[in-house]
Design an enzyme around this catalytic site. Structure first.
Site, mmCIF file in Angstrom:
data_model
loop_
_atom_site.group_PDB
_atom_site.id
_atom_site.type_symbol
_atom_site.label_atom_id
_atom_site.label_comp_id
_atom_site.label_asym_id
_atom_site.label_seq_id
_atom_site.Cartn_x
_atom_site.Cartn_y
_atom_site.Cartn_z
ATOM 1 N N ASP A 265 0.861 -1.178 0.000
ATOM 2 C CA ASP A 265 0.000 0.000 0.000
ATOM 3 C C ASP A 265 0.909 1.243 0.000
ATOM 4 O O ASP A 265 2.139 1.153 0.108
ATOM 5 C CB ASP A 265 -0.981 -0.021 1.181
ATOM 6 C CG ASP A 265 -2.226 0.832 0.875
ATOM 7 O OD1 ASP A 265 -2.165 1.677 -0.039
ATOM 8 O OD2 ASP A 265 -3.257 0.669 1.560
HETATM 9 C C1 BGC Z 1 -5.072 3.269 0.115
HETATM 10 C C2 BGC Z 1 -5.261 2.273 -1.004
HETATM 11 C C3 BGC Z 1 -5.132 2.970 -2.327
HETATM 12 C C4 BGC Z 1 -3.777 3.623 -2.392
HETATM 13 C C5 BGC Z 1 -3.492 4.294 -3.724
HETATM 14 C C6 BGC Z 1 -3.817 4.089 -0.052
HETATM 15 O O1 BGC Z 1 -3.749 5.120 0.858
HETATM 16 O O2 BGC Z 1 -5.050 2.582 1.345
HETATM 17 O O3 BGC Z 1 -6.504 1.653 -0.882
HETATM 18 O O4 BGC Z 1 -5.316 2.045 -3.362
HETATM 19 O O5 BGC Z 1 -3.706 4.588 -1.367
HETATM 20 O O6 BGC Z 1 -4.236 5.420 -3.921
#
Ligand code: BGC
Length: 735
Positions: A265
């Site tokens: 993530d």
């Molecule tokens: C979130 C993800 C997301 C990623 C990219 C993160 O902060 O937890 O779900 O896909 O950002 O935007």
């Protein structure tokens, strides 16, 4: 490209070039003058110019114009002609916005989820997106967590059905089609269980709870062919998932056979340091690469530390090659080596974005999601000839898309939707100040003038009060400890009731709110959620009775925040409480019932039914048969739910668990036969990775919500079990 050519390509690349393939940044961070939405900290990441042509993927760069520009620059500079992967958060629609996932799950219609995902994939793909960070498969029991809006609620079977359907919708049959995007299952695992509902907090749960409740949806999405998995931010049993070889390699890859790409993530590799799981970037890279994370999102430890780690023997070159291979294979499956631009096409964007067919589907799907929680005193539906009052901060609000709607801020307001179908002189609207976001320091709407309001509404017997929470107070980074409506919104409902009006409360929210305080002042309550582009039209269809509500709660509504977590499928305790005969030393609260205010699976309609003549048919397997009769003059769709309980087993079992459901459209007074086939999977429970069947007694429960059910018992031996069908949800968690 042929597999052998991909292997060949790998042999030409330097270690640093390979590590760049494993890095995901926004185009700005690797030298292209194009912006992207940031969903986390921006540390002003910039990588050296010589690495730029080798970067593997771009984050949240959406739009054919931008993608065509960035990809063409990239292809000009790339020595090996390896295209960039464009990955983005297309969560509940791209330009045509569908209901938030929590609402969508209330349709109990995985088919609708599949269709919504298909349309989202089309719109995203022509905007240059290759991978969507969806579906979010995290089971959630705590509505304080802001991202509950992005989940399909509290039930593992419903989660699994929606996860698999979304993957099918996004990916279609052929990833290289210009209208398909690869699905990235997230957030593996148990990100939906942060303690106290506080964003990014640790998940504290037992191995049994993880296996029985939290893992099935990820597994279902992977079985449906999802190409990627995102590791979650949280720790489980003190181990951050990003560094967990046990979860990522041993469970996901070895036991479940997942051979696709695992991505961290946002900045999560770097955050291993704050987790105290790594002393520095080198350790963070080592631990996550060893856990088989392939792509590092929005931090740069792989590329900066990877060479030294391999040279010192802390990582093997073979492991890096395998990770790069997985990324290249994904690019190949998407057809990018043949056409780096894939579906990206400005004229296709114009043709498909928010086209009539997509908006029509969005309206139909949005209609199946609101949940009618209460309807007394003939409050609903009202006729298009009635003079109706419309007040509250959401009366004319167009910001009803919900979080993760990627810059598409406005949908059809409730007022606009009603005006489409009623003469607007019949709608008396006293629009209040909008409800702004807590994130910007606003806590309430302005107080209202009682005298003026009473005069304005004097000719209306029925008044819609449109209340809720600001859409920005849901989603990532939007945890709340207080789930009541703001003070002035509660006051408004109370005041309108005091005028002797029939109060129709319509609630816009991304989570179950604590609505106990307004329940008795509301004759009807329609939980509208955030329905997206067609919100007002879909709601008007229901309020006017053009269609009957059919949504069922994907998540229990608490009496009070103090009851959270409250969910239907809890494990039995040694001292169960009895509502009829409460005794002191039993598992209960003194000041509040154990049961939620509205249970999972609950939802009224304008029609009503009875379920009768339940019996087992054992001629061929084990089939529960019965009849459902529409006892009203109103056509509507009922969702029949089958739950199961095992009264005795070696370990505690849930008091009930959903094992199947069916949406049944019913004509006025129609009687239809239905059947549920009992499968092996329904009767098993997971224990240390194995599905266990214990022979003995079982109770089947059938009904239209998880609390009001008719029971029918049966016993089953091991021998009889062998003859039951295996279900589509069959799986072994570990091997
Ligand atoms: C979130 C993800 C997301 C990623 C990219 C993160 O902060 O937890 O779900 O896909 O950002 O935007």
């Amino acid at each position: 490209m042929k597999l052998s050519d991909i292997h060949q390509l790998l042999t030409h690349m330097t270690l640093r070039e390979k590590l760049a393939q494993l890095t995901q940044l926004t185009p700005l961070s690797f030298g292209h003058n194009r912006n992207a939405d940031l969903t986390g900290p921006d540390a002003g990441l910039r990588i050296p110019a010589q690495d730029s042509p080798h970067i593997g993927s771009a984050l949240n760069c959406v739009g054919a114009d931008d993608v065509l520009f960035v990809q063409s620059q990239h292809m000009k500079n790339s020595d090996y002609a390896i295209p960039l992967l464009f990955m983005a958060d297309i969560i509940h629609g791209c330009k045509t916005i569908f209901p938030i996932p929590l609402a969508l799950a209330c349709s109990f219609s995985p088919e609708d989820a599949e269709e919504a995902a298909r349309i989202a994939a089309k719109e995203a793909s022509v905007s240059g997106v290759h991978v969507t960070f969806s579906p979010m498969c995290d089971l959630v029991r705590d509505p304080r967590w802001g991202r509950v809006m992005e989940s399909s609620g509290e039930d593992p079977l419903l989660n699994a059905a929606f996860a698999a359907a979304s993957v099918r919708g996004y990916q279609g049959n052929d990833l290289s089609s210009p209208y398909s995007v690869a699905a990235c299952v997230k957030h593996f695992a148990a990100y939906g269980a942060p303690e106290g509902g506080r964003e990014y907090n640790n998940a504290e749960l037992s191995q049994g709870t993880l296996e029985e409740y939290y893992l099935p949806a990820y597994h279902a999405a992977i079985s449906a062919g999802a190409s990627l998995v995102m590791a979650s931010f949280n720790t489980i049993d003190r181990e951050p998932v990003t560094a967990s070889r046990r979860l990522l390699h041993d469970l996901l890859r070895k036991a479940w056979g997942f051979d696709g790409v695992i991505i961290s993530d946002y900045n999560a590799v770097d955050e291993l340091i704050s987790h105290t799981a790594a002393r520095n970037g080198a350790e963070a890279a080592q631990r996550s690469l060893h856990a088989t994370v392939d792509v590092e999102m929005m931090s740069t430890h792989f590329i900066n530390e990877g060479e030294a780690l391999v040279n010192s023997g802390q990582l093997s070159a073979k492991d890096i090659d395998e990770a790069v291979l997985r990324v290249l294979l994904l690019k190949n499956q998407l057809g990018l080596f043949e056409n780096p631009y894939k579906g990206a096409d400005i004229s296709e964007e114009k043709r498909l974005h928010r086209c009539e067919a997509h908006l029509t589907a969005a309206r139909r799907i949005a209609r199946s999601c609101p949940v009618l929680l209460k309807n007394e005193n003939a409050a609903l539906p009202f006729s298009s000839h009635e003079k109706i009052g419309l007040v509250g901060p959401f009366a004319k609000e167009r910001r009803v898309m919900g979080s993760w709607s990627a810059g598409n801020f406005e949908g059809v307001s409730l007022y606009e939707g009603l005006c489409e179908q009623m003469n607007d002189s019949l709608i008396v609207s006293s629009a209040y100040s909008p409800l702004e976001s807590l994130q910007n320091g606003f806590t309430d709407i302005e107080s209202f003038n009682r005298e003026t309001l009473a005069i304005e509404l004097q000719d209306c017997q029925k008044v819609i009060v449109a209340v809720g929470e600001n859409q920005d107070d849901t989603g990532e980074g939007a945890s709340k400890s207080d789930l009541r409506l703001s003070h002035n919104q509660e006051e408004l409902i109370h005041f309108i009731k005091s005028l002797g009006k029939t109060v129709i409360t319509v609630i816009f929210s991304g989570r179950p709110l604590e609505i106990t305080p307004i329940l008795s002042d509301s004759d009807a309550v329609l939980q509208a959620w955030f329905l997206g582009s067609e919100s007002g039209n879909a709601l008007a269809d229901l309020l006017l009775g053009v269609h009957s509500p059919s949504g069922k709660l994907s998540m229990s509504f608490p009496y009070s925040v103090g009851q959270i977590p409250v969910y239907y499928n809890l494990y039995s305790t040694g001292r169960p409480a009895s509502r009829e005969n409460p005794v002191r030393y039993s598992s209960r609260y003194l000041d509040c019932p154990n049961e939620p205010l509205f249970p999972f699976g609950f939802g009224l309609s304008y029609g009503s039914c009875i379920v009768k003549d339940l019996q087992f048919d054992t001629d061929n397997g084990l089939i529960l048969r019965g009849e459902i009769k529409n006892t009203s003059q109103t056509p509507y769709t009922e969702t029949l739910q089958l739950y199961l309980q095992q009264p005795f087993a070696q370990i505690a079992r849930p008091v009930k668990k959903l094992v199947d459901f069916k949406r049944i459209p019913l004509a006025p007074e129609e009687t239809l036969a239905f059947s549920f086939e009992i499968s092996q999977q329904m009767l098993c429970y997971p224990l240390h990775g194995k599905q266990i069947f214990e022979e003995g007694d079982f109770i089947c429960m059938v009904g239209t919500n998880s609390a009001q059910l008719q029971n029918l018992s049966f016993s089953l031996s091991k021998e009889q079990y062998q003859h039951l069908k295996r279900s589509s949800y069959d799986f072994e968690m570990f091997t």
